[in-house]
Write a protein that holds these residues in place. Structure first.
Motif, mmCIF file in Angstrom:
data_model
loop_
_atom_site.group_PDB
_atom_site.id
_atom_site.type_symbol
_atom_site.label_atom_id
_atom_site.label_comp_id
_atom_site.label_asym_id
_atom_site.label_seq_id
_atom_site.Cartn_x
_atom_site.Cartn_y
_atom_site.Cartn_z
ATOM 1 N N SER A 47 0.848 -1.189 0.000
ATOM 2 C CA SER A 47 0.000 0.000 0.000
ATOM 3 C C SER A 47 0.884 1.240 0.000
ATOM 4 O O SER A 47 1.843 1.313 0.773
ATOM 5 C CB SER A 47 -0.905 0.034 1.243
ATOM 6 O OG SER A 47 -1.538 1.305 1.369
ATOM 7 N N PRO A 48 0.579 2.218 -0.855
ATOM 8 C CA PRO A 48 1.385 3.449 -0.871
ATOM 9 C C PRO A 48 1.171 4.313 0.362
ATOM 10 O O PRO A 48 1.876 5.306 0.545
ATOM 11 C CB PRO A 48 0.887 4.166 -2.136
ATOM 12 C CG PRO A 48 -0.517 3.677 -2.323
ATOM 13 C CD PRO A 48 -0.505 2.252 -1.849
ATOM 14 N N TYR A 49 0.208 3.943 1.225
ATOM 15 C CA TYR A 49 -0.103 4.771 2.387
ATOM 16 C C TYR A 49 0.510 4.236 3.679
ATOM 17 O O TYR A 49 0.294 4.802 4.745
ATOM 18 C CB TYR A 49 -1.622 4.914 2.521
ATOM 19 C CG TYR A 49 -2.237 5.425 1.246
ATOM 20 C CD1 TYR A 49 -1.899 6.691 0.755
ATOM 21 C CD2 TYR A 49 -3.100 4.633 0.495
ATOM 22 C CE1 TYR A 49 -2.427 7.154 -0.441
ATOM 23 C CE2 TYR A 49 -3.634 5.092 -0.701
ATOM 24 C CZ TYR A 49 -3.297 6.353 -1.160
ATOM 25 O OH TYR A 49 -3.803 6.813 -2.345
ATOM 26 N N ILE A 50 1.285 3.146 3.586
ATOM 27 C CA ILE A 50 2.049 2.678 4.744
ATOM 28 C C ILE A 50 3.278 3.565 4.873
ATOM 29 O O ILE A 50 4.076 3.686 3.940
ATOM 30 C CB ILE A 50 2.466 1.204 4.586
ATOM 31 C CG1 ILE A 50 1.225 0.312 4.492
ATOM 32 C CG2 ILE A 50 3.356 0.765 5.743
ATOM 33 C CD1 ILE A 50 1.547 -1.137 4.159
ATOM 34 N N VAL A 51 3.427 4.210 6.009
ATOM 35 C CA VAL A 51 4.525 5.155 6.214
ATOM 36 C C VAL A 51 5.832 4.382 6.339
ATOM 37 O O VAL A 51 5.950 3.468 7.163
ATOM 38 C CB VAL A 51 4.279 6.011 7.471
ATOM 39 C CG1 VAL A 51 5.452 6.964 7.699
ATOM 40 C CG2 VAL A 51 2.975 6.782 7.335
ATOM 41 N N GLN A 52 6.805 4.754 5.520
ATOM 42 C CA GLN A 52 8.119 4.115 5.558
ATOM 43 C C GLN A 52 9.017 4.868 6.531
ATOM 44 O O GLN A 52 8.964 6.098 6.623
ATOM 45 C CB GLN A 52 8.747 4.104 4.164
ATOM 46 C CG GLN A 52 7.881 3.424 3.112
ATOM 47 C CD GLN A 52 7.614 1.970 3.447
ATOM 48 O OE1 GLN A 52 8.525 1.231 3.809
ATOM 49 N NE2 GLN A 52 6.355 1.554 3.340
#
Length: 715
Positions: free
Chosen positions: A513-518
């Motif tokens: 998911s692009p919304y998981i904060v790295q």
């Protein structure tokens, strides 16, 4: 993966010469000479011995930025002694110092002694963020360590003993972390003043004059520390100092016992809140408010408890998570950013929608509804007593769920004995609750830099948010750079957080998911891993400074790895605790570049010799040996070997390794490219493959968040 031999300088006070090149076979004589030659990225390996001015050392020893000085970490530096003092200008005027640490420098496995009047062992200042680990600070006539300015060091697994004034002193705006150190019989154990605000986790303060003394407006955060048998007091706060001993959903877990006249003396006019500490009110002086709570040990193997099937109080119940599993889609989640997270929990019977087929992802969530969700998903031991909140009636629909969530440690009440069940939950409260309830610690303060609105994160929650970011638990839509910590959380957002918590526990697979904060938006990169299947694993380890590439900017992911290089990675990434005595290998002399790492990997149970007397450090490492090593060092529980049936080449697995490979497969440690159905056990492991499996070991330990990769073998 490890430092190139060209960046390693060897020092041996007995047989070295400062005119030598500093190689393993021709070491330098003094640490001073090695430091003069070292540049950022260099490692100085110091052989056992005592290094004094009489042996040629020039004090203070200034460790430049990015340079590591490494002695014997396994013994906390007992055989590598730096003893001396020199005058050096500092932020606090001229000071007598043994070692001055620069930014991002590291001092590991040495004993530091400063015999000079008003002498300090290690000095850290400015904006520097060095690491001091596995060291002993003793017999310094003033302090073992001084931290001042805006410095942010990591001080970990060190011993402070018999120092004159105090073991460690922090001043000005110093922060950083003190983890798992022992302060014993050393003046004051630690002293903080001015605006110092470090995080103290897992330290012990015993047999000092007083354990921890606070002054000025210092604001330390204390979690899981022990204050025992100090002569005057365990913890003393003066002037306007205010220790954080726990918050409503973030218990302190500190232990106080047998300290002189008092365990806690609050000599300020401020009120100290104590939440979840082992602290006897009769041994406290000053204004202290007590709130019951406790840190709990997670037990993810237990099955979920069914949620209530009815809701006598109609108002909040329509949005209560229900026990009925819905594996099909919800009508209002088509194209929704959180659809994967919601379906992931719904298909497991952990959340559901409504009779009209909707999920209502954007509705707010109350504290009672959140308690119902965590009581459904998690089943930790019920350690805390049954709560009796004044505003939770006997016939309230969520009473049972609130009681269970409270007894597990995910939620707590307020000092007025209310729970406020209909109050909305904020995003930051949800993060703190999950981190605290699952006893997840760690997290780099730098991880908060990913958020543009980090200034809005309450100080009590900073460490928990950092820990959640490092484990990839935080999900932020539509902008991963905006946490919106104080905004009321929605049903979709809390489900995403809970799902990521289950990923950390290994109970569900990671989602892309692009919304998981790295954790690191500017991860180190290498010129030859773009598009490589293991790039995410490599970058993630590099961002934690656990691996490095070659001087030419490449990583060489397809190169093989030697047993010595693998030992160096294990020592750096997994930092194994010693479980057995050292074993001297005939082919690993004391001046071998990986001598210390091999010793640590052996003592930690991760590696053994190829015979009773040989280690074969330059021999390449087959994949099966990597897997067996990790299974052994992590002490993975045994499983049925039928899990190996998924590998088409299972017949090639050596008989001695089958049980370990099965356990590692069950624990999701095995990574296989290009096909997860072929193990290729006897092929030499590449640097990429080792990086990926070591990363999975850190995921298994709960130290890093899971990465979504089709090459992780699932049982």
């Amino acid at each position: 993966m490890v430092q190139s031999p060209s960046t390693i300088l060897y020092v041996n006070g007995l047989r070295g010469s400062d005119s030598a090149p500093g190689t393993a076979s021709a070491p330098l004589k003094t640490v001073s000479r090695a430091l003069a030659q070292a540049r950022a990225g260099a490692v100085i390996r110091v052989a056992p011995g005592t290094y004094r001015a009489s042996s040629g050392e020039t004090f203070p020893l200034g460790v430049p930025a990015g340079v590591q000085v490494v002695g014997d970490e396994g013994s906390q530096g007992s055989s590598v002694i730096l003893e001396g003092s020199g005058l050096r200008p500092t932020l606090d005027g001229d000071q007598q110092i043994t070692v001055l640490l620069g930014d991002r420098s590291e001092l590991r496995g040495v004993t530091v002694i400063n015999p000079a009047t008003s002498g300090t062992g290690v000095w850290i200042q400015g904006n520097d963020a060095p690491t001091l680990a596995h060291c002993t600070l003793k017999n310094c006539q003033r302090e073992g360590v001084v931290v001042t300015g805006n410095a942010r060091p990591l001080v970990q697994n060190c011993v402070f003993v018999a120092n004159g004034s105090c073991g460690l002193a922090m001043d000005r705006n110093a922060k950083g972390e003190l983890r798992e150190n022992r302060f014993q019989n050393t003046g004051y154990g630690a002293s903080l003043k001015a605006d110092a605000a470090p995080l103290l986790v897992g330290n012990s303060f015993t047999e000092n004059r007083s354990g921890l003394v606070l002054a000025g407006e210092s604001r330390p955060v204390l979690r899981n520390n022990r204050f025992e048998n100090n002569r005057e007091a365990g913890l003393v706060a003066t002037q306007m100092a205010l220790p954080d001993l726990g918050q409503g959903q973030d218990p302190g877990g500190n232990f106080f016992r047998g300290n002189g006249a008092l365990d806690l003396h609050n000599a300020t006019t401020l009120n100290v809140l104590s939440v979840g500490n082992h602290l006897n009110p009769t041994r406290v002086k000053g204004s202290v408010a007590f709130e019951a709570n406790q840190i709990l040990v997670p037990n993810p193997s237990l099955s979920p408890l069914p949620a209530p099937s009815s809701s006598p109080t109609p108002a909040p119940s329509p949005t209560t998570p229900l026990p009925t599993a819905i594996a099909s889609g919800f009508s209002d989640l088509q194209g929704h950013w959180a659809a994967g997270f919601v379906q992931g929990l719904a298909s497991r019977g952990l959340v559901s929608g409504f009779e009209d087929g909707t999920f209502r992802p954007n509705e707010k969530l109350t504290r009672a509804q959140y308690a119902a969700l965590v009581s459904q998903v998690f089943d930790q031991p019920l350690v805390l007593p049954e709560p009796s909140f004044e505003d939770v009636a006997a016939d309230f629909w969520g009473r049972g769920a609130i009681a269970k969530a409270s007894r597990m440690g995910f939620v707590s009440g307020f000092p007025d004995n209310t729970f406020r069940p209909n109050q909305n939950l904020t995003r930051v409260q949800a993060v703190v609750s999950l981190i605290s309830g699952l006893k997840l610690t760690g997290g780099s303060p730098n991880s908060l830099l990913v958020f543009d609105d980090r200034a809005q994160i309450p100080s009590y929650a900073a460490d928990e948010v950092a820990a959640a970011v490092d484990r990839r638990m935080v999900v932020s839509y539509p902008n991963v750079a905006q946490l919106d910590p104080l905004r009321d959380i929605t049903r979709a957002e809390v489900v995403a957080l809970v799902y990521q918590s289950l990923v950390v526990q290994g109970r569900v697979p990671a989602l892309a998911s692009p919304y998981i904060v790295q954790p690191d938006p500017v991860s180190p990169t290498f010129s030859d891993i773009e598009g490589h299947w293991a790039a995410d694993f490599i970058r993630a380890l590099a961002s934690q400074r656990l691996i490095s590439g070659l001087p030419n900017g490449t990583f060489q992911p397809e190169s093989t790895m030697s047993r010595a290089q693998y030992a160096a990675l294990l020592a750096k990434a997994l930092d194994p605790a010693p479980l057995r005595p050292s074993l001297e290998f005939q082919d690993v002399p004391a001046d071998f570049w990986a001598y210390g790492a091999i010793d640590r990997a052996y003592r930690g149970g991760f590696l053994a010799g190829v015979s009773e007397s040989r280690f074969a450090p330059n021999r390449t490492l087959p994949r099966v040996q990597v897997i067996v090593s990790l299974a052994s060092g992590l002490n993975l529980p045994p499983v049925e070997e039928s899990v190996l049936d998924r590998f088409g080449d299972r017949a090639q697995i050596p008989g001695y390794a089958r049980a370990a490979v099965a356990a590692a497969t069950q624990g999701r440690l095995v990574v296989s490219y290009p096909s997860a159905d072929r193990l290729s056990p006897n092929r030499d492991a590449t640097r990429a493959e080792v990086a990926a499996m070591v990363y999975q070991a850190l995921v298994y330990q709960g130290r890093l968040g899971a990465i979504a990769s089709p090459h992780i073998v699932t049982p």
